[in-house]
Design a protein around this motif. Structure first.
Motif, PDB file in Angstrom:
ATOM      1  N   ASP A  19       5.366  -3.641  14.543  1.00 49.56           N
ATOM      2  CA  ASP A  19       3.956  -3.475  14.174  1.00 49.56           C
ATOM      3  C   ASP A  19       3.234  -4.822  14.239  1.00 49.56           C
ATOM      4  OD1 ASP A  19       4.250  -0.734  13.607  1.00 49.56           O
ATOM      5  OD2 ASP A  19       4.685  -1.132  11.482  1.00 49.56           O
ATOM      6  N   ILE A  20       3.882  -5.850  13.689  1.00 48.83           N
ATOM      7  CA  ILE A  20       3.279  -7.189  13.701  1.00 48.83           C
ATOM      8  C   ILE A  20       3.042  -7.631  15.135  1.00 48.83           C
ATOM      9  CG2 ILE A  20       3.631  -9.636  13.162  1.00 48.83           C
ATOM     10  CD1 ILE A  20       5.280  -8.698  10.724  1.00 48.83           C
ATOM     11  N   ALA A  21       4.026  -7.428  15.999  1.00 49.65           N
ATOM     12  CA  ALA A  21       3.884  -7.830  17.411  1.00 49.65           C
ATOM     13  C   ALA A  21       2.724  -7.104  18.068  1.00 49.65           C
ATOM     14  CB  ALA A  21       5.175  -7.564  18.160  1.00 49.65           C
ATOM     15  N   GLU A  22       2.523  -5.842  17.733  1.00 50.30           N
ATOM     16  CA  GLU A  22       1.425  -5.070  18.293  1.00 50.30           C
ATOM     17  C   GLU A  22       0.092  -5.536  17.732  1.00 50.30           C
ATOM     18  OE1 GLU A  22      -0.370  -2.488  20.776  1.00 50.30           O
ATOM     19  OE2 GLU A  22       1.775  -2.872  20.737  1.00 50.30           O
ATOM     20  N   ILE A  23       0.028  -5.736  16.438  1.00 53.49           N
ATOM     21  CA  ILE A  23      -1.218  -6.139  15.780  1.00 53.49           C
ATOM     22  C   ILE A  23      -1.597  -7.569  16.128  1.00 53.49           C
ATOM     23  CG2 ILE A  23      -2.213  -6.634  13.495  1.00 53.49           C
ATOM     24  CD1 ILE A  23      -0.480  -4.110  12.601  1.00 53.49           C
ATOM     25  N   TYR A  24      -0.601  -8.427  16.262  1.00 59.02           N
ATOM     26  CA  TYR A  24      -0.868  -9.841  16.523  1.00 59.02           C
ATOM     27  C   TYR A  24      -1.372 -10.089  17.938  1.00 59.02           C
ATOM     28  CZ  TYR A  24      -0.380 -14.858  15.844  1.00 59.02           C
ATOM     29  OH  TYR A  24      -0.642 -16.193  15.740  1.00 59.02           O
ATOM     30  N   LEU A  81       0.812  -1.218   0.000  1.00 56.48           N
ATOM     31  CA  LEU A  81       0.000   0.000   0.000  1.00 56.48           C
ATOM     32  C   LEU A  81       0.844   1.266   0.000  1.00 56.48           C
ATOM     33  CD1 LEU A  81      -2.873  -0.980   2.463  1.00 56.48           C
ATOM     34  CD2 LEU A  81      -3.004  -0.737  -0.023  1.00 56.48           C
ATOM     35  N   ALA A  82       1.925   1.282   0.757  1.00 57.85           N
ATOM     36  CA  ALA A  82       2.759   2.481   0.850  1.00 57.85           C
ATOM     37  C   ALA A  82       3.451   2.807  -0.468  1.00 57.85           C
ATOM     38  CB  ALA A  82       3.804   2.298   1.953  1.00 57.85           C
ATOM     39  N   GLN A  83       3.531   1.852  -1.371  1.00 57.88           N
ATOM     40  CA  GLN A  83       4.210   2.061  -2.657  1.00 57.88           C
ATOM     41  C   GLN A  83       3.241   2.256  -3.817  1.00 57.88           C
ATOM     42  OE1 GLN A  83       6.917  -1.219  -3.192  1.00 57.88           O
ATOM     43  NE2 GLN A  83       7.892  -0.858  -1.228  1.00 57.88           N
ATOM     44  N   SER A  92       1.658  -8.276   6.414  1.00 58.99           N
ATOM     45  CA  SER A  92       2.639  -7.257   6.797  1.00 58.99           C
ATOM     46  C   SER A  92       3.342  -6.695   5.568  1.00 58.99           C
ATOM     47  CB  SER A  92       3.657  -7.820   7.792  1.00 58.99           C
ATOM     48  OG  SER A  92       4.587  -8.678   7.153  1.00 58.99           O
ATOM     49  N   HIS A  93       3.508  -7.504   4.528  1.00 57.06           N
ATOM     50  CA  HIS A  93       4.106  -7.010   3.281  1.00 57.06           C
ATOM     51  C   HIS A  93       3.164  -6.007   2.611  1.00 57.06           C
ATOM     52  CE1 HIS A  93       7.220  -9.987   3.686  1.00 57.06           C
ATOM     53  NE2 HIS A  93       6.331 -10.959   3.694  1.00 57.06           N
ATOM     54  N   TRP A 138       4.123  -3.353   7.424  1.00 63.60           N
ATOM     55  CA  TRP A 138       4.290  -3.408   8.871  1.00 63.60           C
ATOM     56  C   TRP A 138       5.702  -3.842   9.212  1.00 63.60           C
ATOM     57  CZ3 TRP A 138      -0.630  -6.851   9.493  1.00 63.60           C
ATOM     58  CH2 TRP A 138      -1.776  -6.045   9.460  1.00 63.60           C
ATOM     59  N   SER A 139       6.261  -3.243  10.234  1.00 61.18           N
ATOM     60  CA  SER A 139       7.550  -3.667  10.774  1.00 61.18           C
ATOM     61  C   SER A 139       7.311  -4.852  11.716  1.00 61.18           C
ATOM     62  CB  SER A 139       8.196  -2.522  11.549  1.00 61.18           C
ATOM     63  OG  SER A 139       7.427  -2.251  12.721  1.00 61.18           O
TER      64      SER A 139
END
Length: 132
Positions: free
Chosen positions: A123-128, A67-69, A114-115, A119-120
């Motif tokens: 970020d994954i650790a927070e979201i998961y 998305l960022a790209q 995450s790709h 997500w870093s």
């Protein structure tokens, strides 16, 4: 789980879709734009791209533009897609023995999304956390 047969493609896909619907609300809409395809094994193209010889070592692949790209100038040839590979997932699940199949599929989907979301690891650790 007391079964005679390993979960089929449709059951793995259902677990993956359930994971998307359990993401934090702010991510669900964009996550639903990503196609999830479950295949038994990765094809030769994926293996070559990832430089992997053993097809049982690859559980999933994200194919798309994060998305960022993305820009309005992008002309997508196909939708962003997460490919899950059933047999390697089942092998990992059986060899680990410390997580349910649903938990493993959720972890794999979150890693692949995450790709898409860029997500870093933090970020994954927070979201998961929603899974616990």
């Amino acid at each position: 789980m007391n079964r005679k047969y390993a979960p089929n493609i449709a059951e793995i896909e259902a677990l993956a879709n359930d994971t998307r619907m359990r993401l934090p609300p702010e991510f669900i809409e964009k996550a639903l734009e990503v196609v999830i395809r479950v295949e038994n094994l990765p094809n030769a193209v994926f293996l070559a791209e990832m430089e992997i010889e053993d097809p049982f070592e690859l559980t999933a692949v994200y194919e798309g533009i994060p998305l960022a790209q993305k820009t309005t100038a992008d002309q997508p040839q196909s939708p962003d897609t997460v490919f899950l590979f059933r047999r390697p997932i089942l092998d990992e699940w059986a060899s680990r023995g410390d997580v349910s199949l649903a938990e493993l599929v959720a972890l794999i989907i979150v890693q692949q999304l995450s790709h898409h979301f860029n997500w870093s690891k933090s970020d994954i650790a927070e979201i998961y956390k929603w899974w616990a």
